[in-house]
Design a protein around this motif. Structure first.
Motif, mmCIF file in Angstrom:
data_model
loop_
_atom_site.group_PDB
_atom_site.id
_atom_site.type_symbol
_atom_site.label_atom_id
_atom_site.label_comp_id
_atom_site.label_asym_id
_atom_site.label_seq_id
_atom_site.Cartn_x
_atom_site.Cartn_y
_atom_site.Cartn_z
ATOM 1 N N ILE A 75 10.237 6.422 -16.115
ATOM 2 C CA ILE A 75 10.200 5.424 -15.039
ATOM 3 C C ILE A 75 8.836 5.447 -14.350
ATOM 4 O O ILE A 75 8.251 4.397 -14.072
ATOM 5 C CB ILE A 75 11.342 5.671 -14.035
ATOM 6 C CG1 ILE A 75 12.685 5.322 -14.673
ATOM 7 C CG2 ILE A 75 11.129 4.872 -12.747
ATOM 8 C CD1 ILE A 75 13.889 5.812 -13.883
ATOM 9 N N ALA A 76 8.332 6.658 -14.080
ATOM 10 C CA ALA A 76 7.024 6.779 -13.435
ATOM 11 C C ALA A 76 5.939 6.141 -14.304
ATOM 12 O O ALA A 76 5.037 5.467 -13.785
ATOM 13 C CB ALA A 76 6.704 8.246 -13.156
ATOM 14 N N GLN B 92 0.830 -1.206 0.000
ATOM 15 C CA GLN B 92 0.000 0.000 0.000
ATOM 16 C C GLN B 92 0.865 1.256 0.000
ATOM 17 O O GLN B 92 0.585 2.215 -0.719
ATOM 18 C CB GLN B 92 -0.913 0.024 1.222
ATOM 19 C CG GLN B 92 -2.084 -0.896 1.133
ATOM 20 C CD GLN B 92 -2.939 -0.818 2.393
ATOM 21 O OE1 GLN B 92 -2.444 -0.591 3.484
ATOM 22 N NE2 GLN B 92 -4.234 -1.010 2.215
ATOM 23 N N VAL B 93 1.907 1.247 0.816
ATOM 24 C CA VAL B 93 2.796 2.410 0.898
ATOM 25 C C VAL B 93 3.491 2.635 -0.440
ATOM 26 O O VAL B 93 3.561 3.765 -0.934
ATOM 27 C CB VAL B 93 3.821 2.238 2.043
ATOM 28 C CG1 VAL B 93 4.896 3.302 1.974
ATOM 29 C CG2 VAL B 93 3.110 2.263 3.394
ATOM 30 N N ILE B 94 3.996 1.568 -1.043
ATOM 31 C CA ILE B 94 4.678 1.697 -2.336
ATOM 32 C C ILE B 94 3.715 2.231 -3.395
ATOM 33 O O ILE B 94 4.079 3.102 -4.190
ATOM 34 C CB ILE B 94 5.303 0.353 -2.765
ATOM 35 C CG1 ILE B 94 6.443 -0.022 -1.802
ATOM 36 C CG2 ILE B 94 5.818 0.424 -4.196
ATOM 37 C CD1 ILE B 94 6.928 -1.450 -1.951
ATOM 38 N N GLU C 106 -0.245 11.295 -9.341
ATOM 39 C CA GLU C 106 -0.769 12.626 -9.033
ATOM 40 C C GLU C 106 -0.147 13.217 -7.770
ATOM 41 O O GLU C 106 0.160 14.403 -7.728
ATOM 42 C CB GLU C 106 -2.294 12.564 -8.862
ATOM 43 C CG GLU C 106 -3.026 12.089 -10.104
ATOM 44 C CD GLU C 106 -2.830 13.004 -11.295
ATOM 45 O OE1 GLU C 106 -2.849 14.237 -11.117
ATOM 46 O OE2 GLU C 106 -2.651 12.480 -12.408
ATOM 47 N N ALA C 107 0.010 12.399 -6.728
ATOM 48 C CA ALA C 107 0.427 12.949 -5.438
ATOM 49 C C ALA C 107 1.495 12.116 -4.743
ATOM 50 O O ALA C 107 1.717 12.271 -3.542
ATOM 51 C CB ALA C 107 -0.796 13.082 -4.523
ATOM 52 N N GLY C 108 2.178 11.239 -5.475
ATOM 53 C CA GLY C 108 3.175 10.374 -4.856
ATOM 54 C C GLY C 108 4.540 11.031 -4.740
ATOM 55 O O GLY C 108 4.814 12.077 -5.338
ATOM 56 N N GLY D 20 6.535 13.922 -6.964
ATOM 57 C CA GLY D 20 7.121 15.126 -6.375
ATOM 58 C C GLY D 20 8.585 15.288 -6.728
ATOM 59 O O GLY D 20 9.047 16.396 -7.035
ATOM 60 N N ILE D 21 9.321 14.203 -6.702
ATOM 61 C CA ILE D 21 10.746 14.259 -7.038
ATOM 62 C C ILE D 21 10.916 14.581 -8.525
ATOM 63 O O ILE D 21 11.781 15.379 -8.895
ATOM 64 C CB ILE D 21 11.453 12.949 -6.641
ATOM 65 C CG1 ILE D 21 11.526 12.872 -5.111
ATOM 66 C CG2 ILE D 21 12.839 12.859 -7.261
ATOM 67 C CD1 ILE D 21 12.023 11.565 -4.572
ATOM 68 N N THR D 22 10.073 13.979 -9.357
ATOM 69 C CA THR D 22 10.136 14.283 -10.785
ATOM 70 C C THR D 22 9.857 15.759 -11.033
ATOM 71 O O THR D 22 10.559 16.418 -11.814
ATOM 72 C CB THR D 22 9.139 13.400 -11.570
ATOM 73 O OG1 THR D 22 9.455 12.030 -11.326
ATOM 74 C CG2 THR D 22 9.195 13.687 -13.053
#
Length: 127
Positions: A90-91, A36-38, A45-47, A51-53
């Protein structure tokens, strides 16, 4: 002492520290909760990966502006642009597995007599 959010360098250091703690914590979670965390980390949208991308993309725009002014070598901008593109790709590759991770995370605990069979690992290269 100032709040970390007021100093961008300290904020970056704090985020890095927290990501390390998060990874250590993730390694200790039971399989359904870790899945679930992964899945949340990979949320387009909000992972965290999103954010890093976004951060690398923003850095690339900054580096381009600075390279055009002569303050940074063009190679810095090009490297950040490549990194941004690679993270985006990658995403996209990982997004196709998000549903599977969510399913594993919501599957009820089974008391089956036979544990699931491990899958053979196959390395596929995408280019």
């Amino acid at each position: 002492m100032s709040h970390p959010a007021t100093d961008p360098v300290r904020l970056a250091d704090e985020i890095t520290r927290q990501l390390g703690q998060f990874a250590d914590h993730l390694a200790q979670l039971p399989t359904p909760q870790a899945a679930q965390v992964i899945a949340r980390v990979l949320d387009p949208e909000a992972g965290v990966l999103s954010g890093i991308t976004h951060l690398v993309t923003t850095s690339s725009v900054f580096a381009k502006d600075q390279a055009e002014r002569g303050a940074l070598p063009a190679e810095v901008w090009l490297a950040l642009g490549r990194a941004s593109n690679e993270l985006h790709d990658i995403a996209l590759d990982l997004d196709e597995h998000k549903d599977t991770l969510q399913h594993v995370g919501t599957r009820p605990a089974t008391t089956a007599a036979k544990p699931p069979a491990p899958a053979p690992l196959v390395v596929r290269r995408h280019r």
